[in-house]
Structure formats: C-alpha cells, structure tokens
Scaffold this active site. Structure first.
Site, PDB file in Angstrom:
ATOM      1  N   GLY A 160       0.807  -1.296  -0.186  1.00 41.30           N
ATOM      2  CA  GLY A 160      -0.017   0.107   0.155  1.00 41.30           C
ATOM      3  C   GLY A 160       0.847   1.203   0.065  1.00 41.30           C
ATOM      4  O   GLY A 160       0.235   2.266  -0.399  1.00 41.30           O
ATOM      5  N   ASP A 161       2.114   1.394   0.129  1.00 42.94           N
ATOM      6  CA  ASP A 161       2.870   2.237   0.448  1.00 42.94           C
ATOM      7  C   ASP A 161       4.286   1.960  -0.009  1.00 42.94           C
ATOM      8  O   ASP A 161       5.352   2.396   0.542  1.00 42.94           O
ATOM      9  CB  ASP A 161       2.903   3.219   1.631  1.00 42.94           C
ATOM     10  N   LEU A 162       4.435   1.200  -1.105  1.00 43.21           N
ATOM     11  CA  LEU A 162       5.777   0.591  -1.548  1.00 43.21           C
ATOM     12  C   LEU A 162       6.481   1.418  -2.349  1.00 43.21           C
ATOM     13  O   LEU A 162       6.922   1.163  -3.524  1.00 43.21           O
ATOM     14  CB  LEU A 162       5.247  -0.852  -2.399  1.00 43.21           C
ATOM     15  N   ASN A 193      10.594   2.015   1.566  1.00 39.33           N
ATOM     16  CA  ASN A 193       9.755   1.001   2.488  1.00 39.33           C
ATOM     17  C   ASN A 193      10.147  -0.441   1.891  1.00 39.33           C
ATOM     18  O   ASN A 193       9.586  -1.257   2.595  1.00 39.33           O
ATOM     19  CB  ASN A 193       8.424   1.349   2.454  1.00 39.33           C
TER      20      ASN A 193
END
Length: 288
Positions: free
Chosen positions: A192-194, A198
């Site tokens: 979701g926030d790749l 991250n």
C-alpha cells in the site's frame, strides 16, 4: 518515555536506546534489551491517532502468507510500535529477484474486498503523514476513485496545491476509470505504500516495512516502486512476472496508479506534486 513503553510492551528491562535517523512519520529507535536482544521501536506523532495499531495490523497481515520477509511485530501501545530489528545491508540482484517473486505471492494471497483493511486494523489508517480511509467496495475503479483520488483532489484544491483546471482532468480520470483500469482482477493483498524507502535491504533479503496495507489492485504496488525508483527494479519486475504475469498494458497504467501518492505529496509538500498529478492524469487518459 520510549524506554518505558518498550519495557512495558516486551516485558524486559531496557539496557540502551539509540535514536535512528530517517523517517518522516515517527521517531525511530534501536533498543537493546537486558538479555542482549535488539529491537526496533517507533513512536508515532500524537497527531496520528491509531497509527501504531494500523501499522501493526498491516505487518501481521503481510507476514501471514510467509511470502516476503516482514519484521515480526513484538507488540504495540497507543502510539508506540515494537518489532524485530533488521540490520541494513546493500541491495543485491539476488535479493531483488526474491522480492519480486515474493511480492507476487503476497498479492496472490488476496484480500476480502477492494478497500478492506487488514484484520483487526482500523478503517481510518495512514499513508505516511496523511490519513487514508479503507472502505470496502465492489470493484477497484469505485474504490480508487471514491476513497483514494477524489478525497485528495478536494484536499489539494483546498490547500492551493491543485488548480481547478487540473482538478477537472482528474475528475475525467475518475469517470473513465472502468475503461482505464485494464482487465478486472480479484483484490490483492497490498503493501500500500511501496516506494523504495519502504523496501529495507537486509543481509541477502529485502524486507517490507512501513506498510499501509489494504485490499487493492496489484499494479498499485508496482507503480509505487516506479514512482521514485528502486534498486534493481527491472529484476524485481521480471521475477514478479515469473510467478504471476501482469496484464497487458500494465506499464501504460503506471501513471493511473500513481495518482494517489502524487496527490498525497501535493497536499503534504506543495504544488509541484499537484502539477505532476495533473500530468499523470493526462497521461492515463491518453494511454487508453
């Protein structure tokens, strides 16, 4: 405060606390316990209620299939999360390929619906410093327009980061999403926030950290990796394709999946990202 919270969460005395650099959403620490174990702790801002619980639920959900390395959650408090500590190392091509294959298997583990939150996780979650609403919808275009793009178009207009003409282009994208989205696919289990920050490169493996996990479209994670670049990105993609080939035209849809993170950046950091979001919206419309 962090030492006391880590002691309470782990049930161990704290021998040493070291503040770590980096990160824009929380203070991060390496903490050595009295038995010599080193753990990682982060303290979320008071302005981000529920952030620790949301991240803990995300990490547990991503770890569940055993597809890709994810730090083990050791416990969480109201605004403190404690996980295992993973030492950093240099990116390698082999680790990148394993990440690509693992990411495909993670996506294939699936989700109950587009927009579903991780089990036990709050619907009101966070992506970086920005609020993010997870709300199940019947299909990805509806979810993406209603709970990702449109709320941040309004925020960007209100903050002055997006002009009315650019907002109209984004509105056209939302209207055309059923045609722009490509072949229908079942909901995937997303990080979701790749973005590249991250992906934590450890010894021989790449780990997923700081997720904003939810049920979504698997092309979204890959589009995030392309947004700011990532070491060995083409090896990651090629290995992904070995496990679960992406639908034809996925590269032309990268701009579509980048609209949400670009709008979030526009609200948080300024109008330059608003221009980028409008440009990506135009590209998404032209690619159809």
């Amino acid at each position: 405060m962090i030492a006391a919270e880590v002691a309470r969460i782990t049930g161990r005395e704290v021998a040493e606390v070291r503040r770590l650099s980096g990160g824009d959403t929380a203070a991060a620490f390496a903490v050595r316990l009295d038995d010599g174990t080193e753990v990682f702790a982060k303290s979320a801002s008071p302005s981000m209620p529920g952030a620790a619980a949301a991240e803990a639920a995300s990490l547990r959900w991503l770890a569940e299939p055993g597809a890709v390395p994810v730090p083990e959650v050791l416990g969480e408090g109201e605004d403190v999360l404690v996980t295992e500590h993973v030492a950093a190392a240099s990116p390698t091509a082999r680790a990148a390929e394993e990440l690509g294959r693992g990411l495909a298997r993670l996506h294939d583990a699936g989700a109950p619906a587009f927009g579903s939150a991780p089990p036990g996780g709050p619907a009101d979650a966070w992506i970086g410093l920005a609020p993010m609403r997870d709300e199940p919808e019947r299909d990805w275009p509806t979810f993406y327009a209603r709970h990702r793009v449109q709320p941040y178009v309004r925020r960007a207009i209100d903050s002055g980061a997006l002009e009315a003409e650019s907002a109209r282009v984004l509105d056209r994208v939302c209207e055309a999403l059923p045609e722009l989205a490509g072949p229908a696919e079942p909901p995937s289990r997303l990080h979701g926030d790749l973005w590249s920050g991250n992906v934590h490169w450890g010894r021989d493996r790449a780990w997923l950290i700081d997720p904003a996990a939810h049920g979504g479209h698997r092309e979204t994670d890959l589009a995030m990796l392309h947004l700011f670049g990532c070491p060995h990105l083409e090896r990651i993609v090629a290995a992904y394709q070995e496990v679960h080939p992406l639908a034809d035209g996925w590269r032309e849809r990268i701009a579509l999946h980048q609209l949400f993170p670009l709008l979030v950046h526009a609200v948080l950091f300024g109008g330059g990202y608003g221009t980028q979001a409008a440009r990506a919206a135009g590209q998404a419309l032209r690619s159809h």
